[in-house]
Design an enzyme around this catalytic site. Structure first.
Site, PDB file in Angstrom:
ATOM      1  N   THR A 104       0.815  -1.220   0.000  1.00 37.04           N
ATOM      2  CA  THR A 104       0.000   0.000   0.000  1.00 37.04           C
ATOM      3  C   THR A 104       0.845   1.265   0.000  1.00 37.04           C
ATOM      4  O   THR A 104       0.494   2.260  -0.644  1.00 37.04           O
ATOM      5  CB  THR A 104      -0.891  -0.009   1.275  1.00 37.04           C
ATOM      6  OG1 THR A 104      -1.816  -1.078   1.145  1.00 37.04           O
ATOM      7  CG2 THR A 104      -1.629   1.284   1.475  1.00 37.04           C
ATOM      8  N   SER A 149       1.439  -7.678  -1.066  1.00 36.18           N
ATOM      9  CA  SER A 149       2.077  -8.778  -0.321  1.00 36.18           C
ATOM     10  C   SER A 149       1.158  -9.981  -0.159  1.00 36.18           C
ATOM     11  O   SER A 149       1.619 -11.071   0.195  1.00 36.18           O
ATOM     12  CB  SER A 149       2.612  -8.296   1.026  1.00 36.18           C
ATOM     13  OG  SER A 149       1.581  -8.126   1.951  1.00 36.18           O
TER      14      SER A 149
HETATM   15  N1  ASP Z   1      -2.639  -5.531   0.505  1.00 33.45           N
HETATM   16  C1  ASP Z   1      -1.543  -4.663   0.921  1.00 33.45           C
HETATM   17  C2  ASP Z   1      -0.293  -5.497   0.960  1.00 33.45           C
HETATM   18  O1  ASP Z   1      -0.079  -6.215   1.889  1.00 33.45           O
HETATM   19  C3  ASP Z   1      -1.850  -4.065   2.227  1.00 33.45           C
HETATM   20  C4  ASP Z   1      -0.799  -3.128   2.761  1.00 33.45           C
HETATM   21  O2  ASP Z   1       0.280  -2.949   2.258  1.00 33.45           O
HETATM   22  O3  ASP Z   1      -1.099  -2.522   3.822  1.00 33.45           O
HETATM   23  O4  ASP Z   1       0.480  -5.460   0.055  1.00 33.45           O
END
Ligand code: ASP
Length: 365
Positions: free
Chosen positions: A12, A58
């Site tokens: 994010t 991720s």
């Molecule tokens: N879906 C994102 C990730 O883990 C969430 C984040 O980075 O906070 O890549």
């Protein structure tokens, strides 16, 4: 000035609002960092960015991505004093746990960070997390070694953390050990985690760590719930699985009155499956000696993971099977502290240990 390599994997923190929702865009995070004055100010370390291509959410990461991170660090090891892995929050605790086993010996700091809101948004936690992690590395790179996770002004041990909040800026915690460092007016790190100041102390060794690739072993995690049928558990324990992290109740308990359930465990451990008991509650430890329900698991060949997180226990299973150890050796080492990932019973804080022992005596009456 410390030299820091930022290994930017995605998440994010560097995402941009697109027609399809937030998505990582190549070069976008770097452009924002270059445009923001605090990143250019005095007191910052010298840093370079190595970005993954493609950048990853991720949630899509797998052990092969841990390997890319570890190899990037190994290959650049001598040229930098510390490494900042910028990563999505969803599986960051899995990656930090895995890296703590994969990189060995590690004489420099590897810090993971990310954010809940992208740097591009007006109100965000990205700038603070990134700046503080870089300043922390500037201040302590020469005295800190190992894998850590920095988030919301706390520095945690990489193999003790878990994501505890999907919304709050305080997204991580290391429930069973205190944070190693805190950033308030000053950035402070516990002296036990630091090597003595040079020139008295030794300086970091530039010899690159060896990297162990994880992911070849077949491991799994499974959470108990009331009503679980033994045949479902038997499916999880079926070949080719080699190791299973079993998330049990309370002090590591399971339904010992359910003979089919115990038989499924016994049959699997007899085949050489390593079953590691961890506790579902965030805080505390699996103690299989305490209740009859726990003892029955020991009798079925299950071993205690004590206060390990599921993330650390999974990474450790992958790692130990990768070493080519026998099943018995893997089971024995799962109960030993290898990288600070668990508190052996004899090291539990006295008051906790005392209460536990008193309770055990009471139960035996
Ligand atoms: N879906 C994102 C990730 O883990 C969430 C984040 O980075 O906070 O890549």
């Amino acid at each position: 000035m410390a030299r820091i390599l930022i290994v930017y994997t995605g998440g994010t923190i560097g995402m941009k609002k697109t027609a399809q929702g937030y998505a990582p865009v190549p070069g976008y995070l770097q452009a924002q960092i270059e445009a923001l004055p605090p990143f250019q100010s005095d007191g910052m370390p010298a840093f370079e960015v190595h970005a993954f291509d493609p950048l990853l959410d991720s949630a899509n990461m797998a052990p092969r991505d841990w390997l890319r991170i570890a190899e990037t660090i190994r290959d650049a090891y001598a040229a930098y004093d510390g490494f900042l892995v910028v990563h999505g929050t969803d599986t960051m605790a899995f990656t930090s746990s895995a890296l703590s086993f994969m990189l060995d010996p590690l004489d420099k700091p590897v810090v993971l960070t990310g954010s809940q809101i992208p740097l591009a948004e007006t109100r965000n936690d990205a700038q603070g997390n990134l700046l503080t992690a870089l300043l922390l590395l500037e201040q302590y790179a020469a005295r800190l070694a190992g894998v850590f996770l920095h988030f919301n002004d706390r520095l945690y041990r990489g193999n003790r953390v878990t994501k505890v909040n999907a919304d709050a800026f305080a997204a991580f915690d290391s429930p069973n050990v205190p944070p190693v460092g805190t950033a308030g007016i000053n950035i402070e790190i516990a002296s036990e985690a630091l090597r003595p100041r040079s020139p008295e102390g030794p300086s970091p060794d530039d010899t690159a760590p060896a990297v162990t690739a994880l992911g070849d072993a077949t491991v799994a995690a499974f959470r108990l719930f009331p009503g679980l049928e033994a045949r479902y558990l038997a499916n999880v324990l079926a070949p080719p699985v080699q190791g299973v992290v079993l998330e049990c109740y309370g002090s590591g308990n399971a339904p010992h009155a359910n003979t089919d359930f115990l038989e499924a465990l016994r049959e699997a451990t007899a085949r050489g499956v390593v079953i590691v008991d961890v506790t579902q509650p965030l805080y505390g430890t699996a103690d299989l000696e305490l209740y009859a329900t726990g003892r029955a698991l020991l009798d079925a060949g299950v071993v205690s993971g004590y206060d390990m997180t599921t993330e650390a226990a999974l990474a450790k299973l992958y790692y130990l099977f990768e070493q080519g150890h026998s099943t018995d050796r893997v089971a024995a080492l799962m109960q030993k502290n290898l990288r600070g990932e668990l508190t052996p019973p004899e090291e539990e804080p006295t008051s906790v240990g005392k209460t536990r022992r008193r309770l055990a005596r009471y139960r035996q009456r």
